[in-house]
Design a protein around this motif. Structure first.
Motif, PDB file in Angstrom:
ATOM      1  N   GLN A  30       0.855  -1.181   0.000  1.00 40.01           N
ATOM      2  CA  GLN A  30       0.000   0.000   0.000  1.00 40.01           C
ATOM      3  C   GLN A  30       0.890   1.229   0.000  1.00 40.01           C
ATOM      4  N   ALA A  31       0.371   2.316  -0.552  1.00 41.04           N
ATOM      5  CA  ALA A  31       1.109   3.588  -0.599  1.00 41.04           C
ATOM      6  C   ALA A  31       2.528   3.360  -1.115  1.00 41.04           C
ATOM      7  N   GLU A  54       2.983  13.272   0.266  1.00 41.35           N
ATOM      8  CA  GLU A  54       2.181  13.973  -0.725  1.00 41.35           C
ATOM      9  C   GLU A  54       2.823  13.758  -2.083  1.00 41.35           C
ATOM     10  N   ARG A  86      -3.278   4.467  -1.301  1.00 45.60           N
ATOM     11  CA  ARG A  86      -3.436   4.453   0.150  1.00 45.60           C
ATOM     12  C   ARG A  86      -4.844   3.985   0.521  1.00 45.60           C
ATOM     13  N   ASP A  87      -5.022   3.695   1.810  1.00 46.01           N
ATOM     14  CA  ASP A  87      -6.352   3.323   2.290  1.00 46.01           C
ATOM     15  C   ASP A  87      -7.375   4.425   2.017  1.00 46.01           C
ATOM     16  N   SER A  88      -6.916   5.671   2.044  1.00 47.00           N
ATOM     17  CA  SER A  88      -7.830   6.805   1.861  1.00 47.00           C
ATOM     18  C   SER A  88      -8.170   7.061   0.400  1.00 47.00           C
ATOM     19  N   ASP A  89      -7.502   6.370  -0.535  1.00 48.51           N
ATOM     20  CA  ASP A  89      -7.735   6.596  -1.954  1.00 48.51           C
ATOM     21  C   ASP A  89      -8.942   5.798  -2.447  1.00 48.51           C
ATOM     22  N   ASP A  90      -9.565   6.318  -3.485  1.00 46.10           N
ATOM     23  CA  ASP A  90     -10.580   5.552  -4.195  1.00 46.10           C
ATOM     24  C   ASP A  90     -10.179   5.507  -5.670  1.00 46.10           C
ATOM     25  N   SER A  93      -9.530   9.247  -6.946  1.00 51.67           N
ATOM     26  CA  SER A  93      -8.417  10.012  -6.366  1.00 51.67           C
ATOM     27  C   SER A  93      -7.060   9.382  -6.641  1.00 51.67           C
ATOM     28  N   GLY A 123      -7.943  -0.555  -3.424  1.00 49.52           N
ATOM     29  CA  GLY A 123      -9.140  -1.222  -2.941  1.00 49.52           C
ATOM     30  C   GLY A 123      -9.421  -2.571  -3.558  1.00 49.52           C
TER      31      GLY A 123
END
Length: 399
Positions: A30-31, A54, A86-90, A93, A123
Motif C-alpha cells: 500500500q502507498a 504527498e 493508500r487506504d484513503s484513496d478511491d 483520487s 481497494g
C-alpha cells in the motif's frame, strides 16, 4: 539521443504481473510504487519504495532514484510499474499519481529499459494506466478486480491471508518451531546418539571441522557409514506420496548425519537429482583422482553450473521432508538442513525465499560457511544456468 517520451512497447495488460509482485514481496503493498523486473536468464525481481506523503507535482526525483536502482539489478531488461494507493484513496483520487507514473516510465525508457505496462491498484481493483489514461483520465476507465494470488490478500500491515500458507508458492513460510514436549523428546534422541559414540570418536568428531572455515559440519567422523546413511536418506526421499514423515527420533538421526560434510553434499544432490547424483558426489569425494565426470563437479553444481534442472516433484518432496526435520529437532542441529532448503529454493528460482532460510540459519549459527557462501551468491544476483531465458516468468496465476 533518446527522447523522454518514447512510447511503451505494446503488451497485454494482465493481473498476473500484480500477482507476481505480491508473490515476490510476500504481501500486497500500500502507498507504494513497485517495479516488476524481467531479467534475461534470471528469475523476475520486484522493487518497492514508499510513496511520498504527498505526491510530488511531477515525480522526477522519485523517478530518478528508481531508475538508478533498476540499473543496479543484474540482467534487468524491462520494468512494469504499479502504483498501489493508500487506504484513503478511491478509484478516482488514485489517478493523482498519474504524473508520478509518467515520470518513472519516461526515465526508465530514457535509460534503455522497456516499460510494457503501468498499473494503478486501489481497494482490490486495478486499472491499466496506458499512455492515453496517463494523459488525461479522470475516472481511469475500466477497473478489474484483482484476484487473490498465492501470496494471499495480506498487506504490509499484516492482515490475514485468505489462502493457507504454501511453502512452495508465494512468500516465505517460516518453519513452525517444535513444542517444548517435542524438543524434550528430540533432545533425548540426540542424547542416545551422542552417548552411543566412543569417547575418542566423539572427541575427534567434535574437533574435526572444515579447514577453510568454522563450518559446523565434520569432514570425516569415523562413526558414520556414509553408504548406509545415503541409503537411509534415499528411503525417506523416495517414499510413496502421502506416506508418513519420519518419526522424531529418526528425524534427529537424519539431521545428525548432515554434520558430516560429505553426507550433506551427497544428500543435497540427491534431493535435486536422485540417488545416482548422490553416488557420483560420493565417488568424487572419496576418489577425486579417479572421478570420471571432471574435477570439482559437485562444487560447480552448487554454483549453478549445468543445463539440467532438478525434477520439480523431487524438489517439492525434499523441501517438505527437510522442513519436517527442522520442525522436530533441536535448533542447534538446523543449520545444515536450513542451508539445503535455501539452495533447493534457489535452484528453482526463488531467491528471496532462499534468503529467508539463510537468515534463519544465521540466527542459529552466524559462521556456517556454506550458508554464507550461498548468501553472497544470492546477494550478487547469481542464478543457476538451468533457469533458462524462455522459462515462464509468471510465479502464480489468477485463481
Amino acid at each position: 539521443m533518446t527522447p523522454l517520451t518514447v512510447p511503451p512497447r505494446a503488451a497485454q495488460a494482465s493481473s498476473a504481473t500484480l500477482l507476481d509482485i505480491e508473490a515476490l514481496l510476500g504481501y500486497r503493498p500500500q502507498a507504494s510504487v513497485a517495479l516488476y523486473l524481467r531479467r534475461r536468464r534470471r528469475p523476475p525481481a520486484a522493487l518497492r519504495v514508499d510513496l511520498p506523503p504527498e505526491a510530488p507535482p511531477d515525480g522526477e526525483e522519485l523517478a530518478l532514484a528508481l531508475t538508478g536502482l533498476v540499473a543496479r539489478v543484474p540482467g534487468a531488461g524491462s520494468a512494469e510499474i504499479a502504483v498501489f494507493g493508500r487506504d484513503s484513496d478511491d478509484r478516482v483520487s488514485v489517478w493523482r499519481y498519474s504524473p508520478v507514473l509518467k515520470a518513472i516510465r519516461s526515465r526508465l525508457a530514457a535509460a534503455g529499459f522497456e516499460v510494457p505496462r503501468a498499473y494503478l491498484v486501489v481497494g482490490g481493483y486495478w486499472a491499466d494506466a496506458d499512455a492515453e489514461s496517463l494523459d488525461g483520465a479522470v475516472d481511469g476507465g475500466s477497473w478489474h478486480r484483482l484476484p487473490a494470488g498465492s501470496a494471499g490478500r495480506g498487506s504490509a500491515s499484516g492482515t490475514t491471508a485468505v489462502h493457507p500458507p504454501d511453502p512452495h508458492h508465494g512468500p516465505f513460510v517460516p518453519v513452525v518451531p517444535a513444542s517444548e514436549h517435542r524438543r524434550a523428546r528430540s533432545m533425548a534422541a540426540l542424547g542416545v546418539l551422542t552417548n552411543s559414540l566412543a569417547p575418542a570418536h566423539s572427541s575427534e568428531a567434535t574437533g574435526s571441522r572444515d579447514a577453510a572455515g568454522p563450518d559446523a559440519t565434520v569432514e570425516h567422523p569415523p562413526e558414520v557409514d556414509v553408504v548406509e546413511t545415503l541409503l537411509n536418506w534415499n528411503a525417506v526421499l523416495t517414499g510413496e506420496p502421502g506416506s508418513l514423515q519420519p518419526s522424531d527420533a529418526r528425524s534427529v538421526a537424519l539431521l545428525w548425519s548432515l554434520r558430516h560434510r560429505v553426507v550433506r553434499d551427497c544428500v543435497l544432490l540427491m534431493c535435486a537429482w536422485g540417488f545416482e547424483a548422490g553416488v557420483i558426489a560420493l565417488h568424487e569425494a572419496t576418489e577425486p583422482e579417479g572421478a570420471t565426470i571432471g574435477a570439482q563437479a559437485v562444487h560447480d553444481t552448487f554454483l549453478g553450473v549445468g543445463d539440467r534442472p532438478p525434477a520439480p516433484g523431487a524438489l517439492r518432496s525434499a523441501i517438505d521432508l527437510l522442513r519436517h526435520l527442522v520442525s522436530c529437532a533441536p535448533e542447534s542441529m538446523a543449520p545444515p538442513a536450513l542451508t539445503m532448503l535455501a539452495w533447493l529454493e534457489w535452484a528453482r528460482g526463488r531467491g528471496s525465499v532462499a534468503d529467508s532460510y539463510l537468515d534463519a540459519c544465521q540466527r542459529v549459527d552466524p559462521d556456517y560457511r556454506l550458508a554464507r557462501l550461498l548468501q553472497v551468491m544470492i546477494q550478487h544476483g547469481f542464478v543457476p544456468e538451468w533457469i533458462g531465458a524462455d522459462a515462464a516468468p509468471t510465479l502464480c496465476s489468477p485463481r
